[in-house]
Enzyme design. Structure first.
Site, PDB file in Angstrom:
ATOM      1  N   CYS A   1       6.517  -0.299  14.670  1.00  0.00           N
ATOM      2  CA  CYS A   1       6.927   0.713  13.694  1.00  0.00           C
ATOM      3  C   CYS A   1       8.220   1.355  14.176  1.00  0.00           C
ATOM      4  O   CYS A   1       9.147   1.631  13.414  1.00  0.00           O
ATOM      5  CB  CYS A   1       5.868   1.797  13.546  1.00  0.00           C
TER       6      CYS A   1
ATOM      7  N   ARG B   1       1.550   2.748   1.785  1.00  0.00           N
ATOM      8  CA  ARG B   1       2.791   2.804   2.570  1.00  0.00           C
ATOM      9  C   ARG B   1       2.625   2.029   3.877  1.00  0.00           C
ATOM     10  O   ARG B   1       3.460   1.221   4.262  1.00  0.00           O
ATOM     11  CB  ARG B   1       3.167   4.268   2.816  1.00  0.00           C
TER      12      ARG B   1
ATOM     13  N   CYS C   1       4.343  -1.506   5.148  1.00  0.00           N
ATOM     14  CA  CYS C   1       5.090  -1.577   6.409  1.00  0.00           C
ATOM     15  C   CYS C   1       4.585  -2.756   7.239  1.00  0.00           C
ATOM     16  O   CYS C   1       5.372  -3.487   7.834  1.00  0.00           O
ATOM     17  CB  CYS C   1       4.945  -0.279   7.209  1.00  0.00           C
TER      18      CYS C   1
END
Lengths: 273, 103
Positions: A182, A230, A234
């Site tokens: 991330c 979301r 991702c």
């Protein structure tokens, strides 16, 4: 001769600096224009249509047991919606685990309304009027009732604390075919995908700004999207294995980012390009 | 049956400002689905706003209007407590009418 070369080198250095300035100006004006576009969209956010549908759903008895969400405890007492989202994820003793909003909604649908888990999670992300997601509408309604409330995830609660720590680890964990974490996209200022600036989630302001504006109506999709969506998207972009809806992994990352946002006013459901 | 509209109507000076959100797919008829089949056009064609039995706005829309349209307009007159009635009709002849009170 050497003097001339030096002059050419100096001249090209000037050109490079100038090009850098131009690029910055372009990046700046692009960001400004996108900000203007976002402002123009603020009025008349279609997320309100999801909120209205979710409110109706919240108040109507549903499922095989014909029970309304009035008996669903989001952490503030049975049926209490106001301010609930600002204190999620949290630990629920009746379920024996830390849950985010969507996971808790599914828990109520299964344990109180009598749905099977498969039915409750059949359509977690909607797609047009043919495939509408109840969870997205319910999430829109519940989150809208935390507008203006300061984020206050109970991080000192041991279970939540553990999930937060796990989420932090995952945030920096590199893996997948692209060796991505991330943090690869969300760990520096000024990164972007195409024209979209990416929030730097390692900074408190970045995490606050990002977390407090989900769920959001995505203009490009014509759909309201939740935080579970979301994270799921991702993971897709990182070429990770699919993030299972309501999994501990998804809740840990949510707990980490929500916890980082503590202290900021919740402003969703928002509208994004 | 289509979802209800979300209507806000407020008196601003000598006018009434109306803001409406409509829930509609607004398919252009130009898009194709994953199988390559054309998704048939499906959009709102007529919008009509009535205040005290008087039409204050009548519009013809086409497929270029976005999904879940937001309509904002003002009309002269209107007082607090008055009712306005909004109706849309799409190209499937599906229709929806909602009412709101001016605040």
């Amino acid at each position: 001769m050497p003097g001339m070369i030096r002059r050419i080198v100096a001249a090209s250095a000037v050109v490079c600096v100038f090009a850098g300035v131009v690029a910055d100006v372009f990046a700046q004006s692009t960001a400004d224009e996108i900000a203007k576009y976002r402002d123009a969209l603020q009025d008349g956010n279609p997320a309100e249509l999801w909120e209205a549908r979710g409110e109706e759903m919240w108040k109507t008895p549903r499922g095989p047991k014909h029970v309304a969400f009035a008996s669903c405890d989001l952490g503030q007492g049975a049926g209490v919606v106001k301010g609930a989202y600002a204190q999620l994820p949290r630990y629920f003793a009746d379920a024996g685990r830390v849950m985010d909003l969507e996971t808790r909604l599914v828990w109520c649908m299964v344990n109180q309304q009598g749905y099977t888990h498969a039915d409750a999670t059949k359509t977690v992300f909607g797609n047009g009027s043919a495939k509408r997601s109840d969870l997205e509408a319910l999430a829109a309604y519940v989150t809208s009732r935390s507008q203006g409330v300061k984020m206050n995830v109970p991080l000192d609660e041991p279970h939540v604390h553990d999930m937060y720590a796990l989420g932090e680890k995952m945030f920096y964990y590199r893996g997948g075919t692209h060796d991505f974490a991330c943090a690869t996209c969300h760990g520096d200022d000024g990164k972007r995908i195409r024209l979209q600036d990416l929030p730097n989630l390692t900074k408190v302001e970045g995490a606050q700004k990002a977390y407090t504006t989900w769920p959001a109506y995505r203009v490009s999709q014509g759909e309201l999207r939740t935080f579970q969506w979301r994270l799921n998207d991702c993971f897709r972009q990182q070429r990770f294995p699919e993030l299972v809806f309501g999994s501990d992994a998804s809740i840990a990352l949510t707990a980490y980012l929500a916890g980082r946002a503590n202290g900021a006013e919740y402003r969703g459901p928002a509208i994004k390009r | 049956m289509a979802d209800p509209m979300k209507i806000r109507a407020n008196v601003v000076g000598d006018s009434t400002e109306v803001k409406v959100l409509m829930s509609h797919e607004m398919e252009t008829g130009q898009r194709k689905d994953a199988q390559g089949k054309v998704i048939p056009a499906w959009f709102i064609q007529n919008v009509r706003v009535v205040h005290n039995d008087k039409v204050v706005l009548a519009a013809q829309w086409g497929p270029s209007v976005a999904k879940n349209p937001f309509l904002s307009f003002k009309f002269k007159g209107g007082a607090k407590g008055d009712k306005i009635r909004i109706t849309w009709v799409d190209n499937h002849n599906d229709t929806r009418t909602d009412e709101a009170t001016i605040a």
